[in-house]
Design a protein around this motif. Structure first.
Motif, PDB file in Angstrom:
ATOM      1  N   PRO A   1      -9.375   3.585  -2.539  1.00 37.40           N
ATOM      2  CA  PRO A   1      -9.259   4.445  -3.721  1.00 37.40           C
ATOM      3  C   PRO A   1     -10.627   4.650  -4.368  1.00 37.40           C
ATOM      4  O   PRO A   1     -11.318   3.678  -4.698  1.00 37.40           O
ATOM      5  N   ASN A   7      -7.795  14.392  -4.296  1.00 38.58           N
ATOM      6  CA  ASN A   7      -6.708  13.583  -4.847  1.00 38.58           C
ATOM      7  C   ASN A   7      -5.893  12.885  -3.770  1.00 38.58           C
ATOM      8  O   ASN A   7      -4.676  13.024  -3.666  1.00 38.58           O
ATOM      9  N   SER A   8      -6.624  12.144  -2.954  1.00 33.81           N
ATOM     10  CA  SER A   8      -6.026  11.242  -1.978  1.00 33.81           C
ATOM     11  C   SER A   8      -7.026  10.121  -1.728  1.00 33.81           C
ATOM     12  O   SER A   8      -8.157  10.167  -2.222  1.00 33.81           O
ATOM     13  N   VAL A  61      -9.500  10.269  -6.338  1.00 30.06           N
ATOM     14  CA  VAL A  61      -8.311  10.516  -7.150  1.00 30.06           C
ATOM     15  C   VAL A  61      -8.755  10.652  -8.605  1.00 30.06           C
ATOM     16  O   VAL A  61      -9.613   9.912  -9.087  1.00 30.06           O
ATOM     17  N   LEU A 111      -1.853   4.396  -8.283  1.00 28.06           N
ATOM     18  CA  LEU A 111      -2.980   5.071  -7.637  1.00 28.06           C
ATOM     19  C   LEU A 111      -3.869   4.090  -6.884  1.00 28.06           C
ATOM     20  O   LEU A 111      -4.240   4.317  -5.731  1.00 28.06           O
ATOM     21  N   VAL A 115       0.646   8.645  -4.219  1.00 30.25           N
ATOM     22  CA  VAL A 115      -0.498   9.496  -4.542  1.00 30.25           C
ATOM     23  C   VAL A 115      -0.176  10.968  -4.276  1.00 30.25           C
ATOM     24  O   VAL A 115      -0.474  11.848  -5.081  1.00 30.25           O
TER      25      VAL A 115
END
Length: 268
Positions: free
Chosen positions: A9, A201-202, A216, A230, A236
């Motif tokens: 992340p 956003n992954s 993210v 997250l 997600v």
């Protein structure tokens, strides 16, 4: 999956402020929320890394800590120094700050900053405490909409100003608005940046390559439960489903703009 291959992340922050203005409100977090989010990382045993370290490990095929995470900030808002720095220092957390050099207060300021911005003394203090300083262009344009001359200028000016102010050339870059293209990624590499972050956003994966690592978004509306999901990589896709739909639609608009601009330049 080996520790060197697991998804990571990469958290994308912008402003940290009690009362952000309208331009930065959605992409700001309160100091209290940021403090709690860093506590979550500590409680769950995450090890924050700089962007440069993550990319270097993935490039070399080395091993990452068991629970790696990246804490990144875009643009250069003053709250990163005022509110985030003491919290990061308390936990001993590494981070990366991507600066738009023409937005920071000082000799290079173009007046484009959206809120109260950092000055260079504050950037130097962040660097001295372990924050990696990366590039985020000079004036924060949509890089994929620029011609080559403007694009190279944005990248090189940002690189050279950071080097002049800090005494070290930046090696990491983040695309303004997350927008890039094959041409932009090539120019970023040619400007001397060894890795670059998008949005997407992954979770970030080694297979994305060093110039398209995904992040993210952490917003003002991101509650503790959502934040925990997250960083754990849960839900997600569902959390950012609306963002992806909007991004796909806008990508078509931007591609059409590119075609029109290229046609105009060709005629000229």
């Amino acid at each position: 999956m080996s520790p060197g291959q697991q998804p990571v992340p990469i958290l994308m922050y912008h402003a940290v402020a009690h009362a952000p203005n309208e331009a930065t409100h959605e992409l700001s977090v309160s100091p209290e929320a940021f403090t709690r989010q860093m506590e979550v990382l500590g409680e769950r045993g995450f090890t924050p890394l700089t962007t440069a370290r993550l990319a270097a490990v993935w490039r070399s095929g080395g091993e990452l800590p068991e629970r790696p995470v990246l804490i990144t900030f875009d643009d250069g808002y003053e709250g990163v120094h005022r509110y985030a720095l003491p919290v990061l220092a308390k936990h001993g957390f590494a981070s990366t700050l991507f600066v738009s050099t023409g937005w920071l207060r000082g000799a290079h300021d173009t007046g484009g900053g959206l809120d109260r911005m950092l000055d260079w003394d504050q950037v130097r203090e962040l660097a001295a405490t372990g924050t990696e300083i990366g590039g985020h262009s000079h004036t924060h344009p949509e890089l994929d909409q620029l011609g080559d001359t403007e694009l190279r200028s944005e990248l090189r000016r940002c690189r050279d100003i950071v080097a002049e102010e800090l005494g070290t050339r930046p090696v990491s870059f983040a695309y303004p608005y997350g927008y890039s293209s094959r041409r932009v990624r090539t120019r970023v590499r040619e400007a001397g940046f060894a890795q670059s972050l998008a949005v997407g956003n992954s979770l970030a994966r080694r297979a994305q390559g060093p110039y398209a690592l995904r992040r993210v978004t952490v917003r003002r509306s991101t509650g503790t439960d959502e934040f925990e999901r997250l960083v754990e990589g849960r839900a997600v896709t569902r959390t950012f489903a609306r963002d992806r739909a909007l991004t796909k639609g806008y990508a078509m608009v931007r591609r059409a703009r590119q075609i029109r601009r290229k046609a105009i330049r060709t005629r000229v």
